[in-house]
Design an enzyme around this catalytic site. Structure first.
Site, PDB file in Angstrom:
ATOM      1  N   HIS A 151       0.854  -1.191   0.000  1.00 25.70           N
ATOM      2  CA  HIS A 151       0.000   0.000   0.000  1.00 25.70           C
ATOM      3  C   HIS A 151       0.889   1.239   0.000  1.00 25.70           C
ATOM      4  O   HIS A 151       1.743   1.399   0.881  1.00 25.70           O
ATOM      5  CB  HIS A 151      -0.937   0.002   1.206  1.00 25.70           C
ATOM      6  CG  HIS A 151      -2.014  -1.034   1.128  1.00 25.70           C
ATOM      7  ND1 HIS A 151      -2.451  -1.756   2.217  1.00 25.70           N
ATOM      8  CD2 HIS A 151      -2.739  -1.496   0.059  1.00 25.70           C
ATOM      9  CE1 HIS A 151      -3.395  -2.600   1.835  1.00 25.70           C
ATOM     10  NE2 HIS A 151      -3.590  -2.459   0.537  1.00 25.70           N
ATOM     11  N   ALA A 152       0.668   2.106  -0.967  1.00 23.68           N
ATOM     12  CA  ALA A 152       1.605   3.189  -1.262  1.00 23.68           C
ATOM     13  C   ALA A 152       1.844   4.129  -0.083  1.00 23.68           C
ATOM     14  O   ALA A 152       2.973   4.584   0.140  1.00 23.68           O
ATOM     15  CB  ALA A 152       1.104   3.983  -2.466  1.00 23.68           C
ATOM     16  N   GLU A 170       1.888   3.700   3.064  1.00 28.99           N
ATOM     17  CA  GLU A 170       2.456   3.134   4.284  1.00 28.99           C
ATOM     18  C   GLU A 170       3.986   3.219   4.250  1.00 28.99           C
ATOM     19  O   GLU A 170       4.698   2.217   4.205  1.00 28.99           O
ATOM     20  CB  GLU A 170       1.944   1.698   4.451  1.00 28.99           C
ATOM     21  CG  GLU A 170       0.431   1.653   4.603  1.00 28.99           C
ATOM     22  CD  GLU A 170      -0.172   0.260   4.526  1.00 28.99           C
ATOM     23  OE1 GLU A 170       0.582  -0.725   4.512  1.00 28.99           O
ATOM     24  OE2 GLU A 170      -1.412   0.150   4.485  1.00 28.99           O
ATOM     25  N   HIS A 225       2.886  -4.045   6.742  1.00 26.17           N
ATOM     26  CA  HIS A 225       1.969  -2.933   6.508  1.00 26.17           C
ATOM     27  C   HIS A 225       2.065  -1.933   7.670  1.00 26.17           C
ATOM     28  O   HIS A 225       2.807  -2.124   8.621  1.00 26.17           O
ATOM     29  CB  HIS A 225       0.520  -3.443   6.448  1.00 26.17           C
ATOM     30  CG  HIS A 225       0.225  -4.369   5.331  1.00 26.17           C
ATOM     31  ND1 HIS A 225      -0.612  -4.031   4.288  1.00 26.17           N
ATOM     32  CD2 HIS A 225       0.632  -5.644   5.077  1.00 26.17           C
ATOM     33  CE1 HIS A 225      -0.706  -5.043   3.448  1.00 26.17           C
ATOM     34  NE2 HIS A 225       0.039  -6.039   3.905  1.00 26.17           N
ATOM     35  N   SER A 226       1.273  -0.890   7.596  1.00 26.55           N
ATOM     36  CA  SER A 226       0.982  -0.042   8.750  1.00 26.55           C
ATOM     37  C   SER A 226      -0.464   0.437   8.600  1.00 26.55           C
ATOM     38  O   SER A 226      -0.990   0.474   7.480  1.00 26.55           O
ATOM     39  CB  SER A 226       1.940   1.156   8.814  1.00 26.55           C
ATOM     40  OG  SER A 226       1.623   2.137   7.836  1.00 26.55           O
ATOM     41  N   GLU A 236       1.211  -5.163  11.034  1.00 19.15           N
ATOM     42  CA  GLU A 236       0.804  -3.760  10.958  1.00 19.15           C
ATOM     43  C   GLU A 236       1.663  -3.001  11.967  1.00 19.15           C
ATOM     44  O   GLU A 236       1.549  -3.218  13.179  1.00 19.15           O
ATOM     45  CB  GLU A 236      -0.687  -3.585  11.292  1.00 19.15           C
ATOM     46  CG  GLU A 236      -1.646  -4.251  10.323  1.00 19.15           C
ATOM     47  CD  GLU A 236      -1.924  -3.418   9.082  1.00 19.15           C
ATOM     48  OE1 GLU A 236      -1.345  -2.309   8.971  1.00 19.15           O
ATOM     49  OE2 GLU A 236      -2.726  -3.867   8.238  1.00 19.15           O
TER      50      GLU A 236
END
Length: 431
Positions: A177-178, A180, A310-311, A385
């Site tokens: 995901h851009a 993050e 991820h975050s 995450e």
């Protein structure tokens, strides 16, 4: 007259067009926290999640769980009466998201003179050069390959770290995901620390690289990542147009973590091309998805661990994402995850919750680690995450974490992953 009309239409669309290279200003955008109190509230939030103007930053989990949402000034005017009509509690935690972005950019300017990208938010070309230089400087253990080429012609560059005795493999990827950014920085930090520990004869690092070859892809979504730097800070998806005539910026792209073919579009995904969770026109449609799958399939049967980073939220997750049922291997995955989370916590006291996304959060299908577990048969498939987590002082930064947090997040994540992978190694040795 027709030419004049065409010019007006073109100028209007250009203000939304993906080709506009000016940075989008989030002045007046609000970050709000919503707390659903009933099944009706929860259903409302789930229905709004598909709307491109209702940008959910974390997850819509359950009743009484906080949901972070970014709203433009226009969207806030639209939704606020609906909140009140439904008696849906909400709190404005930031009146102007642009202030968070300005603070982040200021922290990046302070660190820019550094020649190293370790501990920073690097750009795509910097990460690519970082990998190339590591290979040149460490030819005995480092190599690289391109897993594929994106729509905008960027290489998906994978670093490989291995020794002559490496037998099995570990996959780690970041940046699917851009927006993050902390994910990409953490992959870079992990690479740097593992290499340094190995060179300094750290016994665990020597042991890990004596048995495993590490394949690390720091940026799964480089097109989206670059766009989040140059144009639109909170961009999430990739950048492939969904229709040839599509010019509206938010209708570009697919959520790559909804595009993997296992249980595609079963839950928590959207067929709306403008949605942030748009799963793509078909399963495995995106080049980034196919490239990760090919890299895994090229060494099928050799992987012990798959980790996607991820975050945000401080979560250590194991499959399933698509369903609330527990894996047959759930206790084994939970056990090594606990070892990793405990080691992570020992660094700075950061607490992680462990479990499946479907039980910790909500069901979402088409994720990479569901695919790696079910299709590629990688038992120890996990998703992290990273910071910030709920209740922490930095929580209201969300994705826009100041750059000076990168070393903290990178170090604790490295220590946690190192301990978890070592636990898997010890289990495999004993079996």
């Amino acid at each position: 007259m027709l030419l004049h009309l065409f010019s007006i239409v073109f100028l209007f669309l250009s203000s939304f067009c993906s080709c506009d290279q000016k940075k989008f200003s989030f002045h007046g955008y609000k970050l709000i926290q919503i707390k659903p109190k009933s099944v009706h509230h929860f259903s409302l939030l789930k229905s709004w999640e598909e709307n491109p103007d209702f940008d959910v930053w974390n997850r819509i989990k359950s009743i009484n769980e906080i949901v972070d949402v970014a709203l433009s000034p226009k969207a806030f005017q639209q939704y606020e009466p609906l909140f009140k009509l439904a008696n849906l509690p909400y709190t404005i935690v930031n009146e102007n998201i642009q202030n968070l972005i300005d603070r982040e950019e200021e922290s990046m300017r302070r660190s820019f003179p550094s020649r190293s990208i370790v501990g920073r938010y690097p750009r795509y070309t910097e990460v690519s050069s970082f990998i190339s230089n590591l290979v040149i400087d460490n030819p005995d253990i480092a190599s690289s390959y391109s897993a594929g080429t994106t729509y905008e012609n960027r290489q998906l560059k994978v670093l490989v770290l291995k020794t002559d005795t490496s037998q099995k493999s570990v996959w780690i990827d970041c940046g699917i995901h851009a927006r993050e950014w902390i994910s990409i920085s953490t992959c870079v930090w992990f690479i740097d620390r593992l290499l340094k520990d190995y060179r300094n004869s750290d016994p665990v690092a020597k042991d890990l690289l004596g048995y495993y070859e590490f394949h690390i892809l720091p940026i799964v979504n480089p097109d989206g990542y670059e766009y989040s730097h140059s144009n639109f800070r909170i961009w999430r998806k990739n950048r492939k147009p969904n229709r040839e005539d599509e010019l509206i910026w938010n209708c570009f792209g697919t959520d790559l973590n909804r595009n993997f073919g296992y249980k595609w579009m079963v839950a928590g995904s959207s067929s709306n091309v403008c949605s942030e969770i748009y799963a793509g026109p078909s399963a495995d449609s995106e080049v980034e998805t196919k490239s990760v799958q090919k890299a895994i399939n090229d060494k099928l049967g050799n992987w012990d661990v798959f980790v996607t980073i991820h975050s945000y939220g401080n979560l250590w997750m194991v499959p399933w994402g698509w369903d609330t049922s527990l894996l047959p291997d759930y206790n084994d995955l939970y056990s090594v995850s606990q070892i990793g989370a405990d080691a992570l916590k020992a660094v700075y006291g950061t607490k992680y919750s462990i479990g499946s996304p479907a039980n910790l959060l909500y069901t979402a299908s088409g994720g990479s680690f569901d695919w790696s577990y079910a299709v590629a048969n990688i038992k120890y498939s996990m998703a992290l995450e990273l910071r910030p987590g709920s209740g922490e002082p930095d929580y209201n930064y969300g994705f826009i974490l100041p750059e000076d947090r990168v070393p903290l997040v990178g170090e604790e994540t490295y220590i946690g992953l190192k301990a978890m992978i070592n636990a898997v190694l010890n289990l495999n040795r004993n079996n």
